[in-house]
Every structure is written in C-alpha cells, then in structure tokens.
Write a protein that holds these residues in place. Structure first.
Motif, mmCIF file in Angstrom:
data_model
loop_
_atom_site.group_PDB
_atom_site.id
_atom_site.type_symbol
_atom_site.label_atom_id
_atom_site.label_comp_id
_atom_site.label_asym_id
_atom_site.label_seq_id
_atom_site.Cartn_x
_atom_site.Cartn_y
_atom_site.Cartn_z
ATOM 1 N N THR A 71 0.609 -1.262 0.297
ATOM 2 C CA THR A 71 0.236 0.367 -0.322
ATOM 3 C C THR A 71 1.104 1.307 -0.187
ATOM 4 O OG1 THR A 71 -0.057 -0.217 2.329
ATOM 5 C CG2 THR A 71 -1.625 -1.396 1.571
ATOM 6 N N PRO A 72 0.591 2.146 -0.477
ATOM 7 C CA PRO A 72 1.156 3.353 -0.616
ATOM 8 C C PRO A 72 1.282 4.229 0.587
ATOM 9 C CG PRO A 72 -0.662 3.237 -2.710
ATOM 10 C CD PRO A 72 -1.024 2.071 -1.130
ATOM 11 N N ASP A 73 2.837 5.419 0.582
ATOM 12 C CA ASP A 73 2.964 5.805 1.723
ATOM 13 C C ASP A 73 3.893 7.245 1.410
ATOM 14 O OD1 ASP A 73 5.747 4.588 2.319
ATOM 15 O OD2 ASP A 73 4.677 3.362 2.738
ATOM 16 N N ILE A 74 4.254 7.778 2.440
ATOM 17 C CA ILE A 74 5.894 8.410 1.946
ATOM 18 C C ILE A 74 6.388 8.526 3.216
ATOM 19 C CG2 ILE A 74 5.483 11.362 1.698
ATOM 20 C CD1 ILE A 74 3.258 11.697 0.474
ATOM 21 N N LEU A 75 7.563 8.488 3.070
ATOM 22 C CA LEU A 75 8.290 8.925 3.412
ATOM 23 C C LEU A 75 9.497 10.108 3.599
ATOM 24 C CD1 LEU A 75 10.046 5.332 2.891
ATOM 25 C CD2 LEU A 75 8.543 5.438 4.342
ATOM 26 N N VAL A 76 9.879 10.331 4.586
ATOM 27 C CA VAL A 76 10.685 11.620 4.344
ATOM 28 C C VAL A 76 12.057 11.522 4.463
ATOM 29 C CG1 VAL A 76 10.507 13.957 4.908
ATOM 30 C CG2 VAL A 76 8.184 12.897 4.905
ATOM 31 N N PHE A 77 13.740 12.151 4.283
ATOM 32 C CA PHE A 77 14.290 11.953 4.760
ATOM 33 C C PHE A 77 15.551 13.443 4.947
ATOM 34 C CE2 PHE A 77 13.243 8.131 1.867
ATOM 35 C CZ PHE A 77 13.791 7.131 3.119
ATOM 36 N N ASN A 78 16.269 13.335 5.690
ATOM 37 C CA ASN A 78 17.470 14.537 5.667
ATOM 38 C C ASN A 78 18.737 14.578 4.464
ATOM 39 O OD1 ASN A 78 19.171 13.403 6.340
ATOM 40 N ND2 ASN A 78 19.405 13.420 8.665
ATOM 41 N N GLN A 79 18.377 15.292 4.209
ATOM 42 C CA GLN A 79 19.973 15.372 2.866
ATOM 43 C C GLN A 79 20.982 14.423 3.052
ATOM 44 O OE1 GLN A 79 20.316 19.503 4.275
ATOM 45 N NE2 GLN A 79 23.072 19.001 4.238
ATOM 46 N N ASN A 80 20.836 13.969 4.277
ATOM 47 C CA ASN A 80 21.858 12.546 4.430
ATOM 48 C C ASN A 80 21.762 11.127 3.609
ATOM 49 O OD1 ASN A 80 23.964 14.753 5.065
ATOM 50 N ND2 ASN A 80 23.044 14.686 7.202
ATOM 51 N N GLY A 81 20.732 11.480 4.183
ATOM 52 C CA GLY A 81 19.210 10.437 3.941
ATOM 53 C C GLY A 81 19.032 9.325 4.759
#
Length: 589
Positions: A119-129
């Motif tokens: 199922t869909p979702d969104i993951l959020v990362f900082n600029q370092n991954g």
C-alpha cells in the motif's frame, strides 16, 4: 548506533520492521522474497545488497551512491529546502502492477496494516539520507490516506523547493487489472507533517495507465500526465478481461469502420475504439470528453493527454495536449530554454497484447502545448507510432501469448493465423482520420524501454559531456510482453539514465543529441546480475544540491527470460519484490 547485517533470506515485511526501529542502521547481503504468504510467491526472490560498491558506468567527473534503500516500489520524489538544508520526500507506490503475489489484502495484518509493503505511503529523509518521518498517508479502513489498491505515482510541492501545498496522484486499480474501480484516479494534497490526505480532484480515468506525474510552472495551474486506459485505443482482454473503461477523447472524433476481435468464440467478441468492451460503433462519432463508462461528458477530462486544472478552482480542468498513449514523464523547460512554452513529455509506446496488438512501437519524446485558441494540440496516437502510420509493416504483431486471439495453449503458427483471420495484420486504424494536424515527436527511444522520469539539468551539474540546459531522462526497461529491443544483450535499451544535449549555437538549428549517461556495468538489471545498481528507474529529479536523484522501483520478476516469475501463470506476469527499491544520487565531482 547498532548495525544489523542481514545474511539470510528476509521478507520485505521483516525488513520494513527492522528499518522502522530507531537508532539502527543496516547493511544487507541477502536474497529478499516476495512476502505474500503463498508458497509460490515467496519463491520469487531477488538479490539486493546496497552496501556493495555501485556497479554503474558514468562519464568521468560524476559519481553514483545509494541515498536511500530498502524501499517498497518508490515512484515519486520531491524536495523541500535549499542546498545547505533540505528534506527529501519519497513516495512508495504500493500495488502497482498485476500479480496475485502483489495483492495488498493478502499481507500479514491485512490491507490496512501500518507496515503493508503493497500500500502507498510517503517517507521523509534528511539531506544525508536518514529517515526522519513516515510512513505518511497509509490507507486506513475509514477511507483516509492513499487508496489501498494503488498505484500512487508522483508527489510535488506547488512552489518547488519553497514548499506550499504537497500534491500527489493515486488510484485504486493496479495497471492492467480490474477490481471495479474505474475512474478511481485522483489528485490529492498531503500534509507533509501528519500525512493527512485530502482529495483535490477525483474520478479521473483509470485503466492501463492512471493519473501519473505532476508539473508546475507558477501560472496558477497544476499539470499532470493522464495515461490511456488501454494499450492501443481498444478495450481488450488485457484490460481486466474487458471490464476496464474505454479511452476518452480530448476532441470530437470520428471512428473508422474497423472493429477489433478479442476472441472467435462462440460468440465472437468485437469492439470499436473508444468504446466499451464488446460494443461496436463503426464510423460513429464520439464527442470530446465523453466517458462511455459513465455516459457523461465532463469538461476537460480525457486520457492519453497532459491535463491541467486551476489551483484556485479544481473544477476548471482543461486539456493541454493529447494524442499520446502514455505521456508518463513530464517537465517544463526553463523560461530561457529553446523549448520554453511547451511541456516535454516522455511517452511509452504500445505493447504486443490485447485486441489491437503491435510490436516494435517506439517510446517517444514530445513537446506539447495548447493551441492559440485554447484547444490541445494533437500528437497522433492511437494511429501513429513514432510519427508513422500504425499500418507500417514494422509494427505488425509477431504473435504472442498476450494477444487476445491467441488463447492457451499458445502456438505461434496458430496465433499468427488467428491474427490474420482477425484482420489484425497489418494494424487497422482506430479513427477515420486525425481530429487536427498531427504534431510529431522530437525524438524516439527504443521499444519497451519505458520513459519514467525527465528533468532539466541545473548549472551545477554542467560538465563534459553535460551541456547547459541539457536533459536527463530515466528508462525503466521492458516487462517482457515482446522480445527484447535488441538481439545483442549488451545493446538492449532500458534500466538506465540517458542525456540529451540541445545545440544552442547562435545561427544553428536546434538539435537533440542523445547519448548514454548512467548504465549498469553488466548492461542488465542489478538483481539479475547480483550487483548493486539500477533495477527499474521510475523517476529522476534534481535536488537543491545540484545532484540527480534517481528513484528505483526495485526488482520485478517479469515475463522475460532473464527475470521470469516463479509459480503458476496466475502468479504473473509481474511479481514485485518489496524492500529492493532505492533512491540513487548522481553528483558531479
């Protein structure tokens, strides 16, 4: 910080659970299985080791690294911030392609489990991954979040790096399948902190291709690619056994007198273009924006097109450009670019399957724009492939198991005889004639290489061989419906990133100069070759740091000889392996 190295076969659900634990980094040297709890599904496995040195060939002066890994079929990426401090939003698409092994309802915990990889979702990362938030927008039993049957395709901030509303596209019917959810595509807004999903535009066409990528150019409109609901203008057995909705024209059209056969029966099933399965209308006329599934005209809503809606009034929808099969990858050129004023679209050509099968249809790069009177320009589909009439011999079907008149047990000679009997060789026109003058493609790409992402390079990325205002584009690769696009495995096109330089010398004509840019050293998908490299690049966007971020869907077991799925035919044809997705980062040195 604890480091975990996975050494044995690990399901994507277990992997996702490990990745969610705080304070843990991980390294994998493993074979990952499809997690659906059916024995034949878990036998579909893929090699995945993002800790290995990248085996990607690049021009001198560029490097590739893994930014994020262990993802579940990612397709979209967006950035928020500036070069010194930014966040990266990655959309995981969910159940995007047909296979019983990709069914979200069969996963442990059920459809609405928080760790369901389908199922869909969104993951959020900082600029370092490093993951800092998510998953956001997971479907819920009360109808919240993204739709559970997928796929979600793209995300974008209305003001780019400056933020504003975060938009996304989703649908509730995986491609080529049918679960009763025609017209289920949507454009939604997503709260970037809480993940709350709010519908913005609903009841958009869904079928072979849903509502796809998003684009903005600061003019008060949201633009999106709306793929065709069929393979080649005719509903066939490949469209949910004929249950999917037919295509919707963006202008008034007149159909040819041809009908297209899906079986010899008895009874024989014949279908006209832009009509429901089993409905014939030879020589008939269909008004612009007429949806045969609902029997209604909805102004501005059609498919095989680039559409736009006013941000201040989502009911004001217009067709910007049409006559495409699937203009999946879209991007506006910079204001000072030679192509400024139009939208660059990477279009995916037709497959050998269904009621109007074809072979060798190329992928195409187009520049679309509205006509001065506000009507959309027209690019030739479904009766033009690569700027040529579909009746050209080069597009004749070769005879394949996915052709509607070639039921099992498959036999090439019988199949070809059936195709001739069905008047499918040469390919017959869907329309009596084009609704307006045809705008041809700017350039062509290999059949079945599959355009998925396109973006214009920033100045920070320019160094030989990349020239100012160049374009990078990603190619996902074929799904095995037709033979490979080259008899030489080392020359097969797909699973890579390519470069277009534009000749801008004063006094010289504009020219598109295409060349390879980033490609696996083995010239094959990473999991097939047991390397750390591209599997299926599904998007490409430049970040605020001037680097190219390539979204990689991960491993898919398909119909091709080198990556075939395991188990009975009902498992396929396209088995996803969650946990093998990644985001690659390509930077100038």
């Amino acid at each position: 910080m604890q480091v975990i190295r996975l050494q044995t076969s690990t399901s994507a659900v277990a992997l996702a659970t490990l990745l969610a634990l705080p304070g843990i980094s991980w390294a994998a040297s493993t074979t990952i299985a499809n997690p659906t709890p059916l024995p034949q599904c878990m036998d579909n496995t893929a090699f995945f080791d993002p800790t290995l040195p990248p085996s990607i060939n690049l021009p001198p002066g560029f490097t590739a690294s893994v930014f994020a890994s262990g993802l579940n079929a990612p397709t979209g990426i967006a950035f928020l911030g500036n070069a010194s401090s930014f966040q990266v939003f990655v959309l995981e698409s969910g159940h995007g392609i047909p296979s019983a092994c990709n069914d979200e309802s069969l996963q442990p915990g059920g459809t609405f489990a928080a760790n369901n990889p389908f199922t869909p979702d969104i993951l959020v990362f900082n600029q370092n991954g490093k993951k800092i938030r998510g998953p956001l927008g997971k479907p819920t039993a009360d109808g919240g979040g993204f739709q559970p049957s997928g796929p979600a395709i793209d995300i974008a901030f209305v003001n780019g790096l400056s933020g504003g509303r975060l938009f996304a596209t989703d649908s509730n019917q995986s491609t080529h399948q049918h679960n009763g959810n025609n017209n289920s595509s949507r454009i939604v807004t997503v709260n970037p902190m809480t993940g709350v999903v709010t519908p913005f535009i609903t009841n958009l066409p869904t079928g072979d291709h849903p509502t796809e990528q998003l684009a903005f150019r600061g003019d008060g409109w949201i633009y999106w690619s709306q793929g065709s609901t069929t393979n080649s203008g005719v509903v066939g057995l490949d469209n949910g056994s004929g249950q999917n909705q037919s295509d919707i024209p963006c202008q008034d059209i007149t159909l040819s007198k041809n009908v297209f056969i899906s079986s010899f029966g008895p009874p024989e099933v014949a279908t006209s273009g832009y009509s429901p399965f089993g409905v014939t209308n030879p020589g008939g006329t269909i008004p612009a924006f007429f949806n045969s599934f609902t029997g209604q005209v909805r102004q501005g809503v059609c498919d095989g097109a680039v559409l736009r809606a006013q941000l201040s009034n989502s009911d004001n929808i217009q067709a910007f450009s049409w006559g495409y099969r699937n203009p999946y990858a879209i991007r506006f050129p910079p204001a000072d670019h030679p192509l400024a004023g139009g939208i660059l679209a990477g279009m995916d050509g037709a497959d050998e399957r269904g009621a109007r099968p074809s072979n060798n249809a190329p992928e195409e790069i187009h520049l679309g724009r509205q006509n001065p009177d506000g009507s959309p320009d027209y690019h030739g589909w479904p009766d033009r492939y690569g700027g040529l009439a579909t009746s050209q011999r080069v597009y004749n079907p070769e005879g394949g198991a996915n052709d509607d008149v070639c039921p099992p047990p498959f036999d090439v000679a019988t199949c070809l005889a059936n195709l001739v009997k069905a008047n499918a060789i040469p390919i017959q026109d869907v329309l009596a004639g084009p609704p307006q003058q045809i705008t041809g493609p700017l350039a062509l790409e290999a059949a079945d290489s599959s355009f998925t992402g396109i973006d214009f390079v920033p100045d920070a990325f320019v160094r030989d061989p990349v020239r100012p205002d160049a374009v990078l584009y990603s190619l996902e690769g074929d799904f095995g419906f037709s033979p490979p696009n080259s008899s030489n495995p080392d020359a097969e096109v797909g699973h890579e990133v390519k470069l277009i330089n534009f000749n801008q010398v004063t006094g010289s004509p504009l020219a598109l100069r295409v060349q390879n840019f980033a490609r696996n050293s083995t010239n094959d998908q990473a999991f097939v070759s047991n390397i750390n490299g591209f599997n299926r690049p599904t998007n490409l966007r430049f970040g605020p740091d001037g680097c190219a971020y390539v979204v990689d869907y991960g491993a898919v077991r398909d119909l091709s000889a080198d990556s075939h799925f395991v188990g009975p035919p009902a498992n396929g044809p396209l088995v996803q392996i969650p946990g093998t997705g990644a985001v690659w980062k390509i930077c100038p040195m």
